[in-house]
Design a protein around this motif. Structure first.
Motif, PDB file in Angstrom:
ATOM      1  N   GLY A 267      19.374  -1.733   6.640  1.00 55.15           N
ATOM      2  CA  GLY A 267      19.340  -2.735   5.579  1.00 55.15           C
ATOM      3  C   GLY A 267      20.564  -3.637   5.589  1.00 55.15           C
ATOM      4  O   GLY A 267      20.457  -4.852   5.384  1.00 55.15           O
ATOM      5  N   ILE A 268      21.738  -3.060   5.830  1.00 58.48           N
ATOM      6  CA  ILE A 268      22.966  -3.864   5.893  1.00 58.48           C
ATOM      7  C   ILE A 268      22.915  -4.807   7.089  1.00 58.48           C
ATOM      8  O   ILE A 268      23.279  -5.988   6.992  1.00 58.48           O
ATOM      9  CB  ILE A 268      24.199  -2.949   5.963  1.00 58.48           C
ATOM     10  CG1 ILE A 268      24.356  -2.189   4.634  1.00 58.48           C
ATOM     11  CG2 ILE A 268      25.458  -3.756   6.269  1.00 58.48           C
ATOM     12  CD1 ILE A 268      25.454  -1.150   4.642  1.00 58.48           C
TER      13      ILE A 268
ATOM     14  N   ASP B  55      25.664 -11.803   1.615  1.00 56.51           N
ATOM     15  CA  ASP B  55      26.802 -11.445   0.760  1.00 56.51           C
ATOM     16  C   ASP B  55      26.650 -10.066   0.121  1.00 56.51           C
ATOM     17  O   ASP B  55      27.585  -9.562  -0.510  1.00 56.51           O
ATOM     18  CB  ASP B  55      26.986 -12.490  -0.345  1.00 56.51           C
ATOM     19  CG  ASP B  55      27.407 -13.842   0.212  1.00 56.51           C
ATOM     20  OD1 ASP B  55      28.028 -13.864   1.294  1.00 56.51           O
ATOM     21  OD2 ASP B  55      27.100 -14.865  -0.419  1.00 56.51           O
ATOM     22  N   ILE B  56      25.468  -9.464   0.251  1.00 59.95           N
ATOM     23  CA  ILE B  56      25.162  -8.146  -0.333  1.00 59.95           C
ATOM     24  C   ILE B  56      25.566  -8.128  -1.806  1.00 59.95           C
ATOM     25  O   ILE B  56      26.404  -7.334  -2.253  1.00 59.95           O
ATOM     26  CB  ILE B  56      25.852  -7.004   0.442  1.00 59.95           C
ATOM     27  CG1 ILE B  56      25.560  -7.140   1.940  1.00 59.95           C
ATOM     28  CG2 ILE B  56      25.377  -5.642  -0.048  1.00 59.95           C
ATOM     29  CD1 ILE B  56      26.130  -6.031   2.799  1.00 59.95           C
ATOM     30  N   SER B  57      24.971  -9.029  -2.572  1.00 58.69           N
ATOM     31  CA  SER B  57      25.316  -9.155  -3.987  1.00 58.69           C
ATOM     32  C   SER B  57      24.093  -9.150  -4.898  1.00 58.69           C
ATOM     33  O   SER B  57      24.228  -9.284  -6.113  1.00 58.69           O
ATOM     34  CB  SER B  57      26.107 -10.451  -4.215  1.00 58.69           C
ATOM     35  OG  SER B  57      25.352 -11.584  -3.787  1.00 58.69           O
ATOM     36  N   SER B  58      22.903  -8.995  -4.333  1.00 60.54           N
ATOM     37  CA  SER B  58      21.693  -9.021  -5.158  1.00 60.54           C
ATOM     38  C   SER B  58      21.495  -7.687  -5.868  1.00 60.54           C
ATOM     39  O   SER B  58      22.069  -6.657  -5.491  1.00 60.54           O
ATOM     40  CB  SER B  58      20.469  -9.310  -4.281  1.00 60.54           C
ATOM     41  OG  SER B  58      20.170  -8.184  -3.467  1.00 60.54           O
TER      42      SER B  58
ATOM     43  N   GLN C 103      20.119  -4.944  -3.536  1.00 59.84           N
ATOM     44  CA  GLN C 103      21.094  -4.372  -2.608  1.00 59.84           C
ATOM     45  C   GLN C 103      22.086  -3.456  -3.323  1.00 59.84           C
ATOM     46  O   GLN C 103      22.376  -2.350  -2.854  1.00 59.84           O
ATOM     47  CB  GLN C 103      21.836  -5.501  -1.889  1.00 59.84           C
ATOM     48  CG  GLN C 103      20.948  -6.296  -0.943  1.00 59.84           C
ATOM     49  CD  GLN C 103      21.610  -7.579  -0.487  1.00 59.84           C
ATOM     50  OE1 GLN C 103      21.960  -8.436  -1.293  1.00 59.84           O
ATOM     51  NE2 GLN C 103      21.789  -7.723   0.813  1.00 59.84           N
ATOM     52  N   ILE C 104      22.603  -3.912  -4.454  1.00 56.38           N
ATOM     53  CA  ILE C 104      23.591  -3.110  -5.185  1.00 56.38           C
ATOM     54  C   ILE C 104      22.961  -1.821  -5.708  1.00 56.38           C
ATOM     55  O   ILE C 104      23.515  -0.727  -5.552  1.00 56.38           O
ATOM     56  CB  ILE C 104      24.193  -3.931  -6.338  1.00 56.38           C
ATOM     57  CG1 ILE C 104      25.018  -5.094  -5.767  1.00 56.38           C
ATOM     58  CG2 ILE C 104      25.065  -3.053  -7.228  1.00 56.38           C
ATOM     59  CD1 ILE C 104      25.523  -6.065  -6.803  1.00 56.38           C
ATOM     60  N   TRP C 105      21.786  -1.949  -6.328  1.00 56.54           N
ATOM     61  CA  TRP C 105      21.116  -0.757  -6.852  1.00 56.54           C
ATOM     62  C   TRP C 105      20.724   0.176  -5.708  1.00 56.54           C
ATOM     63  O   TRP C 105      20.804   1.402  -5.841  1.00 56.54           O
ATOM     64  CB  TRP C 105      19.895  -1.152  -7.667  1.00 56.54           C
ATOM     65  CG  TRP C 105      19.137   0.014  -8.232  1.00 56.54           C
ATOM     66  CD1 TRP C 105      17.839   0.352  -7.997  1.00 56.54           C
ATOM     67  CD2 TRP C 105      19.644   1.007  -9.129  1.00 56.54           C
ATOM     68  NE1 TRP C 105      17.493   1.487  -8.678  1.00 56.54           N
ATOM     69  CE2 TRP C 105      18.590   1.915  -9.392  1.00 56.54           C
ATOM     70  CE3 TRP C 105      20.879   1.224  -9.735  1.00 56.54           C
ATOM     71  CZ2 TRP C 105      18.738   3.016 -10.222  1.00 56.54           C
ATOM     72  CZ3 TRP C 105      21.027   2.328 -10.569  1.00 56.54           C
ATOM     73  CH2 TRP C 105      19.969   3.205 -10.801  1.00 56.54           C
ATOM     74  N   GLY C 106      20.321  -0.381  -4.586  1.00 54.48           N
ATOM     75  CA  GLY C 106      19.975   0.443  -3.434  1.00 54.48           C
ATOM     76  C   GLY C 106      21.151   1.271  -2.952  1.00 54.48           C
ATOM     77  O   GLY C 106      20.999   2.461  -2.626  1.00 54.48           O
TER      78      GLY C 106
END
Length: 426
Positions: free
Chosen positions: A285-286, A297-300, A303-306
């Motif tokens: 995923g990353i 930016d991995i800020s959604s 993504q964060i909850w994941g």
């Protein structure tokens, strides 16, 4: 005789001037008609790219058309994405409209819109921009393009074999937006071609124009570097399979096996497989996130909850292992077992829900139509199996009474195995 010459000489000189002007005009028209054209037959019709450049300014005028069946179509400078100047077209939200998105590419990732690429659609009675029939049609003027791009991505008007690349997106849905920064899904196919820019270059900007008419009919002063290569997004589906498989299938299976088989070993093995699947899934995923502008930016929220759910899942696995080791050592329940027992379902549910947000985030919400029913069936089956096991144990306990016990622990306590091999909590 002298009188006649005095009359004829001015007439002769005037004729020479007229002939010279006509020759200059003819040369100018020939220069204005300089072009190179590339035509490639896709499964849904021709992709056509025809260009005329101005040597004095580095401006280019070009025609781009391709089947509107594809979500997007692009042509760019160079033989690879890194350093390329790209022109992407896709459907606008306006009726039969087309959006032109000039972009710069910095690696094998989604190219980014750049207002430094000064391009505009050429309007006029002789030009039609938009979706004409079933084709994207764009007539474009770009200024000082030769100053942009990096490495092989720089456009060189003196090259007899200037490399270009082309690509088109999937066919399952359209973008339908006027935004020039719209997210693009991975290309379905791509390829490269070359053009003789010396044959496509005029001296001055006023001599250059967007090629039209017969100039667009066949490949001229250009050639393909082989056929288009098929491609698709394999990373996205891999991430979805690993993460949804771990939280919607493997982890619930581990819980069911613990109850049905009353085997801590089976539970541990399956949950370890689930933890490894989620670990690989997060890594994929990353990697996937870095390929697209909306996710790099991995800020959604997805993504964060994941990442939060993933960390909790690893803690859950660690707590379960620690509880098991403590129970084997002291033969009594632990507080860690209670945490493990009740936190597990909540973490699994959090992961399942994040699967729905993931499909929305990736621009493929239609997959939830399939994911939802599958999850629903799994939940119903798990509840029925656990309910049946609980009912079965109570019935056996009532009919057989208490026998001789062996023990196997689970959660915060332990189970007694009677003479029939079934269990009772004690």
């Amino acid at each position: 005789m002298v009188f006649r010459l005095s009359i004829l000489l001015p007439i002769f000189l005037a004729f020479l001037n007229l002939a010279s002007g006509a020759a200059d005009a003819l040369a100018s028209r020939e220069e204005a008609s300089a072009f190179s054209t590339f035509v490639y037959a896709t499964d849904h019709g021709n992709l056509t790219f025809s260009v005329n450049a101005a040597n004095s300014t580095g401006d280019i005028f070009f025609h781009l058309s391709a089947p509107a069946t594809y979500q997007w179509v692009s042509v760019g400078t160079g033989s690879e994405m890194d350093g390329s100047v790209m022109w992407v077209v896709y459907e606008s939200s306006e009726s039969n409209g087309l959006t032109l998105s000039p972009r710069l590419s910095d690696g094998h990732v989604e190219p980014s819109f750049s207002d430094s690429v000064n391009c505009a659609l050429v309007e006029g009675a002789d030009y039609h921009n938009g979706i004409v029939g079933t084709f994207y049609t764009a007539n474009i003027h770009c200024k000082t393009i030769t100053a942009l791009g990096k490495g092989e991505g720089k456009l060189d008007l003196t090259k007899t074999k200037q490399e270009f690349l082309y690509a088109w997106g999937p066919t399952d849905e359209s973008l339908s937006t006027t935004s020039q920064t719209a997210g693009l899904r991975r290309h379905e196919a791509y390829g490269t071609f070359w053009m003789d820019m010396t044959k496509a270059t005029s001296a001055e900007t006023e001599d250059a124009a967007v090629p039209s008419g017969t100039a667009l009919s066949t490949t001229t002063n250009a050639g393909a570097d082989g056929s288009a290569e098929s491609d698709s997004d394999k990373v996205g589906p891999a991430h979805a399979v690993l993460m949804c498989g771990a939280f919607a299938l493997i982890f619930p299976l581990g819980a069911v096996l613990l109850r049905l088989l009353e085997s801590v070993k089976a539970h541990y093995i399956v949950q370890t497989i689930g933890a490894l699947a989620s670990l690989i899934g997060v890594g994929v995923g990353i990697y996937l996130s870095k390929m697209y502008n909306h996710s790099k930016d991995i800020s959604s929220g997805h993504q964060i909850w994941g990442l939060v759910v993933f960390v909790l899942a690893l803690l859950q696995w660690s707590i379960g292992l620690y509880h098991h080791l403590q129970y084997r050592k002291y033969q009594r329940p632990t507080a860690y077992g209670k945490v493990h027992l009740y936190a597990g379902p909540a973490i699994v549910l959090g992961g399942i829900i994040n699967g729905f947000t993931g499909f929305n985030f990736s621009g493929e919400p239609h997959n939830n139509v399939f994911y939802g029913p599958i999850v629903g069936v799994i939940i119903v089956v798990v509840v029925l199996l656990l309910g049946w096991k609980r009912w079965s144990k109570r019935r056996q306990k009532k009919n057989l009474g208490h026998g001789r016990f062996a023990t196997v622990h689970d959660g915060g306590g332990e189970y007694g195995l009677n003479a029939m091999g079934t269990s009772d909590r004690r």
